[in-house]
Design a protein around this motif. Sequence first.
Motif, mmCIF file in Angstrom:
data_model
loop_
_atom_site.group_PDB
_atom_site.id
_atom_site.type_symbol
_atom_site.label_atom_id
_atom_site.label_comp_id
_atom_site.label_asym_id
_atom_site.label_seq_id
_atom_site.Cartn_x
_atom_site.Cartn_y
_atom_site.Cartn_z
ATOM 1 N N GLN A 4 0.846 -1.182 0.000
ATOM 2 C CA GLN A 4 0.000 0.000 0.000
ATOM 3 C C GLN A 4 0.883 1.234 0.000
ATOM 4 O OE1 GLN A 4 -3.510 0.082 -0.099
ATOM 5 N NE2 GLN A 4 -3.104 2.253 -0.486
ATOM 6 N N ALA A 5 0.910 1.924 -1.146
ATOM 7 C CA ALA A 5 1.727 3.135 -1.275
ATOM 8 C C ALA A 5 0.909 4.366 -0.937
ATOM 9 C CB ALA A 5 2.269 3.238 -2.689
ATOM 10 N N SER A 6 1.590 5.360 -0.374
ATOM 11 C CA SER A 6 0.929 6.620 -0.042
ATOM 12 C C SER A 6 1.952 7.741 -0.037
ATOM 13 C CB SER A 6 0.247 6.516 1.318
ATOM 14 O OG SER A 6 1.201 6.247 2.329
ATOM 15 N N GLY A 7 1.453 8.976 0.018
ATOM 16 C CA GLY A 7 2.338 10.116 0.161
ATOM 17 C C GLY A 7 2.483 10.977 -1.074
ATOM 18 N N GLY A 8 1.902 10.560 -2.192
ATOM 19 C CA GLY A 8 1.999 11.369 -3.397
ATOM 20 C C GLY A 8 1.153 12.619 -3.293
ATOM 21 N N GLY A 9 1.329 13.505 -4.270
ATOM 22 C CA GLY A 9 0.554 14.724 -4.283
ATOM 23 C C GLY A 9 1.158 15.750 -5.208
ATOM 24 N N LEU A 10 0.661 16.971 -5.079
ATOM 25 C CA LEU A 10 1.133 18.098 -5.885
ATOM 26 C C LEU A 10 2.124 18.913 -5.063
ATOM 27 C CD1 LEU A 10 0.961 19.986 -8.367
ATOM 28 C CD2 LEU A 10 -0.992 21.096 -7.227
ATOM 29 N N VAL A 11 3.269 19.193 -5.642
ATOM 30 C CA VAL A 11 4.298 19.966 -4.960
ATOM 31 C C VAL A 11 4.955 20.897 -5.962
ATOM 32 C CG1 VAL A 11 6.066 18.199 -5.325
ATOM 33 C CG2 VAL A 11 6.293 19.796 -3.408
ATOM 34 N N GLN A 12 5.405 22.034 -5.484
ATOM 35 C CA GLN A 12 6.094 22.985 -6.342
ATOM 36 C C GLN A 12 7.530 22.550 -6.592
ATOM 37 O OE1 GLN A 12 5.710 26.873 -4.537
ATOM 38 N NE2 GLN A 12 3.692 27.189 -5.429
ATOM 39 N N PRO A 13 8.105 22.974 -7.700
ATOM 40 C CA PRO A 13 9.523 22.668 -7.945
ATOM 41 C C PRO A 13 10.381 23.140 -6.780
ATOM 42 C CG PRO A 13 8.513 23.551 -9.932
ATOM 43 C CD PRO A 13 7.486 23.678 -8.845
ATOM 44 N N GLY A 14 11.324 22.289 -6.408
ATOM 45 C CA GLY A 14 12.169 22.574 -5.256
ATOM 46 C C GLY A 14 11.627 22.039 -3.949
ATOM 47 N N GLY A 15 10.395 21.576 -3.964
ATOM 48 C CA GLY A 15 9.765 21.072 -2.754
ATOM 49 C C GLY A 15 10.133 19.633 -2.449
ATOM 50 N N SER A 16 9.503 19.110 -1.403
ATOM 51 C CA SER A 16 9.802 17.751 -0.937
ATOM 52 C C SER A 16 8.522 16.963 -0.725
ATOM 53 C CB SER A 16 10.580 17.801 0.385
ATOM 54 O OG SER A 16 11.815 18.459 0.235
ATOM 55 N N LEU A 17 8.640 15.668 -0.867
ATOM 56 C CA LEU A 17 7.579 14.733 -0.537
ATOM 57 C C LEU A 17 8.222 13.482 0.031
ATOM 58 C CD1 LEU A 17 5.079 14.739 -3.576
ATOM 59 C CD2 LEU A 17 4.600 15.516 -1.248
ATOM 60 N N LEU A 84 12.607 18.575 -5.695
ATOM 61 C CA LEU A 84 11.829 17.973 -6.779
ATOM 62 C C LEU A 84 11.793 18.869 -8.008
ATOM 63 C CD1 LEU A 84 9.029 16.400 -4.624
ATOM 64 C CD2 LEU A 84 10.419 15.165 -6.288
ATOM 65 N N LYS A 85 11.795 18.197 -9.152
ATOM 66 C CA LYS A 85 11.796 18.883 -10.444
ATOM 67 C C LYS A 85 10.544 18.473 -11.230
ATOM 68 C CE LYS A 85 16.850 18.465 -10.656
ATOM 69 N NZ LYS A 85 17.989 17.938 -11.458
ATOM 70 N N PRO A 86 10.126 19.280 -12.171
ATOM 71 C CA PRO A 86 8.965 18.895 -12.992
ATOM 72 C C PRO A 86 9.143 17.530 -13.655
ATOM 73 C CG PRO A 86 9.445 21.212 -13.324
ATOM 74 C CD PRO A 86 10.567 20.662 -12.473
ATOM 75 N N GLU A 87 10.361 17.190 -14.012
ATOM 76 C CA GLU A 87 10.600 15.899 -14.655
ATOM 77 C C GLU A 87 10.478 14.718 -13.703
ATOM 78 O OE1 GLU A 87 12.564 18.624 -14.785
ATOM 79 O OE2 GLU A 87 14.705 18.072 -14.733
ATOM 80 N N THR A 111 3.084 14.930 -8.651
ATOM 81 C CA THR A 111 3.052 15.987 -9.661
ATOM 82 C C THR A 111 3.864 17.167 -9.161
ATOM 83 O OG1 THR A 111 0.833 15.311 -10.370
ATOM 84 C CG2 THR A 111 1.595 17.501 -11.044
ATOM 85 N N VAL A 112 4.871 17.534 -9.939
ATOM 86 C CA VAL A 112 5.728 18.662 -9.575
ATOM 87 C C VAL A 112 5.445 19.788 -10.566
ATOM 88 C CG1 VAL A 112 8.063 19.457 -9.108
ATOM 89 C CG2 VAL A 112 7.469 17.041 -8.767
ATOM 90 N N SER A 113 4.811 20.819 -10.063
ATOM 91 C CA SER A 113 4.378 21.912 -10.937
ATOM 92 C C SER A 113 4.156 23.176 -10.138
ATOM 93 C CB SER A 113 3.092 21.523 -11.656
ATOM 94 O OG SER A 113 2.607 22.590 -12.447
ATOM 95 N N SER A 114 4.408 24.293 -10.779
ATOM 96 C CA SER A 114 4.138 25.587 -10.131
ATOM 97 C C SER A 114 2.743 26.078 -10.507
ATOM 98 C CB SER A 114 5.204 26.603 -10.533
ATOM 99 O OG SER A 114 5.287 26.712 -11.933
#
Length: 114
Positions: A4-17, A84-87, A111-114
């Motif tokens: 069971q995987a968890s922890g994903g989401g939307l983060v800005q470039p340079g951020g962490s997850l 984190l990077k968009p790629e 998802t890594v996006s501004s």
Amino acid sequence: VQLQASGGGLVQPGGSLRLSCAASATFFSLAGVGWYRQAPGKQRELVASITSGGTTNYAGSVKGRFTISRDNAKKTVFLQMNSLKPEDTAVYYCWLSNFGTTTWGQGTLVTVSS
């Protein structure tokens, strides 16, 4: 075995997850575990792995930014993702390999996006 995987989401470039993958495997401590990812239109690629002995391996594109770890008592593998990077945008899948069998988790979207 179930993962069971968890922890994903939307983060800005340079951020962490931090991704987590909890396993139901009886012999988790003996298993190799890790993470793959698949970006839209691309093949699945190995991100990081960790052996039962704690040896780690990383894709060149994430080395120095991502850290894989495991907690055998909790039967969980973690992926700390920094800078984190968009790629890095992809569905991340955890896997467990034991006794010649590989089991996959359901995937979690990052998802890594501004």
